[in-house]
Design a protein around this motif. Structure first.
Motif: not given
Ligand SMILES: *[C@@H]1O[C@H](CO)[C@@H](O)[C@H](O)[C@H]1NC(C)=O
Ligand SMILES: *[C@@H]1O[C@H](CO)[C@@H](O)[C@H](O)[C@H]1NC(C)=O
Ligand SMILES: *[C@@H]1O[C@H](CO)[C@@H](O)[C@H](O)[C@H]1NC(C)=O
Ligand SMILES: *[C@@H]1O[C@H](CO)[C@@H](O)[C@H](O)[C@H]1NC(C)=O
Ligand SMILES: *[C@@H]1O[C@H](CO)[C@@H](O)[C@H](O)[C@H]1NC(C)=O
Ligand SMILES: *[C@@H]1O[C@H](CO)[C@@H](O)[C@H](O)[C@H]1NC(C)=O
Ligand SMILES: *[C@@H]1O[C@H](CO)[C@@H](O)[C@H](O)[C@H]1NC(C)=O
Length: 830
Positions: A26, A28, A35, A38
């Motif tokens: 993921n 972002t 990130l 996360g």
């Molecule tokens: C990806 O990371 C973002 C920010 O950390 C979070 O808000 C989002 O839920 C995550 N998406 C998934 C599919 O894990």
């Protein structure tokens, strides 16, 4: 990024994913950093372009990058080599970017994949296929329907290839970043629809995928869904777009070289300073452009006039070997930054605290921990600063890293062995930090040509001369035609021929006011002159009656820069004049390529189709040479051809085109000034090798060689003496260190280290006492402990790294009256 898979497919995928241990990431970002799953990341990246090395080299390049603290590999995509004719996708060998990305992932690296479609990259035509010129009324890189159509299809197809191979982060692949377009911001105002084109790029990117983050570099008006990034020698003052992290896509650790230029060099201390300043002032991702520059094989060099060597003074040299002290010194910095990643990424960049004029502290202090950076931004003055009740020495133009906000563990200007990173040992010693040049360039070790037993045959040259003879197929036009439209960049060469009837035998002034890039002039079959300075002016001898004028016009890599490339033209652009006679409308025959090239006589299977003859005289102008050679069996070192003695042309080994050669052109642009790392660097500084040939060594990848009877073919344009050609070996890597007894107690050891798959094979130099000089040129001083070499051998031989204490107890006390003795060591790695 979100996973789009439905449930049953997800289960299948999960099985596949477990099997390859790849999992969907993921990716972002927030205003501090990217990130990944996360977690905010401090990422160090390095550019390696897949076609500038061979697939056999890739795993070793990635391993060296990984060991050096690189997290991300950045590559461009090269449209014109991957799609040489419309619809033809070449994905094999050096052009197999899918394999390249997969191998990066196997090495534990992420990838930043820069699609373009224009990429600059010192690559011919900036990566644009010349066949695009055949699309009627096209305006490259503009909001122009024919361009949007063809570029859109290409980008869409490329992303589909990445998706089909599950290479995007959201699919479990290593590609975290995708770039669209390239440095368009600086040239945008020259296009009628520039801003609309940028918007279109943003929409296309959004439509194609969100399984990786899109970026645009040097693009102030990048659309909101795209991160705008910085390209420069320094990016610490870069202001990211609101809500976006600061990202630096191109940090140039050197520069590219042009024929006629000296070799670029950027000192390791300045690179370390620039990078450290960037991260402490809020940077989150920095990429070395290049990390391994490699070679412009074949006709891929951009231009005009960019050399075959694309070393770039990068951390890994053209051959893929560590470029010291840069590799080790920057590697130590990466280790220090990564150790402090959690502390630095926990908070926004702190406001600096002034410690005096051009002196400042950046303190990262939170519940996660404390790390401080002390900067001396003066470009001349070394200082001692007080910080939290302690005194720290800060050389000019440097940053010190204080572990736990107390202990200085790294300074960007002091490359030397220290505890954090044993590999730092090859770095320059403290005493030479002021002008810490790289070690003498890792020149291939010359081997004499025709050396018995080693390189057989290399001097037994046979040749055939193929001059300006009547070509097989010609086409006529009243005026000389533009060159790229004729060659479509499949060859450098275009013959222009005309006939002129002179009433008497006489001399006349032949002039071509504008030629691009090089022109060889022949009159009545005899070579008259060559020019690469933009025009030709020569006195020619005419016979009474018809005279033939043949001009061999060459492109030397198509412009890769910021010009309007759909309007870029080459050839005899300014017409042709003979005295007062305008020959421009005289009627011209055109022939693309030279005969041997069209018949591919450089391919081993075609060699026999030509009647090669032993030359009576050398240096006779346009000539093909062939020979064969064996490879030395006693080493695995990278190899190159030393083409000293040759003029200018192309060289092939076993049918592989090594690129253009031009060992005669001397480096004269810019002076080779004294190199001082202190102060703002730009490309004209610190050049090396003035008044020497720009490039004499031409990399021959081992992958293209067999043990015996390798076929060497040269297309020589000027003449040249092939008997001087030698196969040379890149010197072994050496590791050096100097430590004096006045160093801090915890640093009182010379720490040496070799490359990942190397061990210390011998001691070139070791002296405890008063040694002088620097790495590769150490000399004994008046004081010398006679068992120095023996002690170093016993501690280091056969090891990958070793540490030698600097103490009288170890070496005895050879000259008791000398205080502050030093130990200097140089070992050879193999
Ligand atoms: C990806 O990371 C973002 C920010 O950390 C979070 O808000 C989002 O839920 C995550 N998406 C998934 C599919 O894990
Ligand atoms: C992106 O997708 C939208 C919706 O399908 C479409 O209208 C638009 O033309 C697309 N833009 C590009 C540049 O592909
Ligand atoms: C870091 O923060 C702690 C707790 O607030 C404080 O005691 C310490 O002095 C700070 N260190 C520095 C170097 O500012
Ligand atoms: C050729 O170019 C040089 C350098 O640009 C210039 O000085 C010279 O006048 C030119 N000669 C002609 C004949 O155009
Ligand atoms: C020479 O002829 C060309 C082609 O007709 C023309 O463009 C050019 O202006 C002429 N040059 C001169 C100096 O008249
Ligand atoms: C050194 O600093 C001075 C004063 O700030 C500045 O004028 C000069 O341009 C700098 N020199 C370099 C090479 O950066
Ligand atoms: C090296 O030589 C000195 C002087 O002869 C002696 O004191 C010392 O022990 C020797 N060191 C080793 C490791 O043999």
């Amino acid at each position: 990024m979100r996973s789009a898979a439905n449930v049953p497919l997800l289960l299948l995928l999960l099985a596949a994913v477990m099997a390859t241990s790849a999992y969907a990431m993921n990716v972002t970002y927030d205003s501090r950093a990217l990130l990944i799953d996360g977690r905010r990341r401090l990422l160090v990246s390095g550019s390696i372009h897949y076609p500038r090395s061979t697939p056999d080299m890739w795993p070793e390049l990635f391993a060296r990058a990984k060991a050096n603290g690189i997290d991300v590999i950045q590559t461009y995509l090269f449209w014109n080599t991957n799609v040489p004719t419309p619809g033809e996708f070449v994905m094999s060998d050096r052009f197999d970017y899918v394999r390249f990305v997969q191998l990066a992932q196997e090495a534990g690296l992420y990838v930043n994949f820069r699609i373009g479609p224009f990429v600059c990259a010192e690559w011919t035509y900036g990566g644009l296929p010349a066949w695009l010129r055949q699309i009627p009324d096209i305006m490259f890189r503009d909001y122009d329907q024919p361009w949007l159509q063809v570029a859109g299809e290409y980008i869409t197809k490329t992303v589909q290839i990445l998706k089909d191979n599950r290479l995007l982060a959201g699919q479990g692949g290593p590609i975290i970043l995708l770039q669209i377009e390239n440095e368009y911001g600086g040239t945008e105002s020259r296009y009628a629809g520039g801003p609309q084109y940028v918007e279109w790029c943003g929409q296309l990117a959004a439509n194609l995928t969100d399984a990786a983050q899109w970026i645009m570099c040097s693009q102030p008006d990048a659309p909101a869904n795209i991160i705008a990034t910085c390209n420069a020698f320094y990016c610490d003052d870069f202001v990211p777009h609101p809500g976006q992290p600061s990202m630096w896509t191109e940090n140039w650790p050197g520069w590219f070289q042009k024929w006629g230029d000296p070799t670029p060099h950027r000192p390791a201390q300045d690179v370390a300073y620039a990078v450290t300043r960037y991260y402490i002032k809020g940077g989150s991702y920095m990429n070395y452009y290049m990390y391994h520059g490699g070679t412009n094989f074949e006709r891929t060099a951009g231009g005009p006039f960019i050399t075959t060597n694309y070393d770039y003074d990068a951390s890994l040299d053209e051959y893929g070997m560590p470029n010291e002290p840069k590799y080790s010194h920057l590697g130590s910095m990466h280790a220090v930054l990564h150790d402090n990643e959690a502390i630095m990424m926990a908070v926004p960049a702190p406001k600096p605290i002034s410690l005096g004029t051009n002196l400042e502290a950046h303190i990262y202090n939170s519940s996660v921990g404390c790390v401080a950076f002390l900067s001396n931004n003066n470009n001349k003055t070394d200082v001692e600063v007080q910080f939290n009740g302690r005194t720290y020495e800060l050389p000019a133009w440097s940053v010190s890293v204080l572990h736990g906000c107390v202990t200085a563990i790294y300074n960007t200007a002091v490359c030397r062995a220290h505890q954090r990173a044993p590999h730092d040992a090859a770095c320059c010693a403290r005493e030479s930090r002021r002008v810490c040049d790289r070690l003498p360039p890792l020149r291939p070790k010359a081997r004499a040509p025709c050396q018995s037993g080693r390189i057989r045959h290399l001097c037994l040259v046979v040749l055939t001369s193929i001059g300006p003879q009547a070509p097989a197929t010609k086409y006529w036009n009243k005026t000389p035609l533009e060159q790229i439209d004729q060659t479509l960049d499949h060859t450098d060469y275009l013959w222009y021929s005309t006939s002129y009837v002179s009433s008497s035998a006489t001399y006349a002034q032949l002039s071509l006011p504008q030629i691009t890039d090089v022109a060889y002039v022949y009159v009545n079959g005899k070579f008259v002159t060559v020019s690469w300075s933009g025009n030709v002016s020569a006195t020619v001898s005419l016979v009474a009656g018809p005279n033939t004028i043949d001009i061999l016009s060459l492109t030397m890599g198509l412009d890769n820069g910021g010009d309007i490339l759909s309007e870029y033209n080459c050839g005899l652009l300014g017409g042709v004049y003979l005295g007062s006679v305008n020959l421009t409308e005289n009627g011209w025959w055109h022939q693309t390529g030279v005969v041997g090239e069209r018949n591919a006589i450089f391919l081993p299977e075609n060699l026999k189709k030509v009647a090669w003859t032993t030359p009576a005289v050398l240096n006779t102008g346009l000539t093909w040479y062939k020979s064969s050679f064996d490879v030395p069996r006693d080493s695995q070192a990278p190899l190159a051809l030393d083409l000293t003695g040759m003029g200018k042309g192309y060289v092939w080994v076993n049918g592989h085109n090594l690129g253009r050669y031009w060992p005669t052109i001397l480096a004269t642009n810019w002076p080779c000034d004294v190199c001082d790392y202190r102060g703002t660097y730009d490309a004209p500084h610190c050049k090396q090798g003035c008044n020497m040939p720009s490039q004499t060594h031409y990399h021959v990848p081992r992958e293209w060689l067999q043990a015996e009877n390798n076929v060497l073919v040269l297309l020589e344009e000027m003449g040249g003496n092939p008997s001087k050609i030698a196969l040379v070996e890149r010197e072994e890597y050496v590791s050096c260190g100097v430590v004096g007894e006045d160093y801090p107690a915890d640093d009182l050891a010379v720490v040496l280290g070799c490359g990942t798959h190397q061990t210390i094979a011998g001691v070139d130099f070791a002296s405890y006492g008063t040694p002088m000089g620097s790495c590769r040129s150490y000399q004994q001083g008046s004081c010398h402990a006679s068992n120095s070499t023996e002690i170093v051998l016993s501690l280091c031989h056969g090891k990958q790294a070793c540490s030698i204490p600097v103490s009288a107890a170890m070496f005895g006390n050879p000259c008791p009256d000398v205080t502050n003795k030093r130990l200097a060591v140089q070992v050879a790695c193999a």
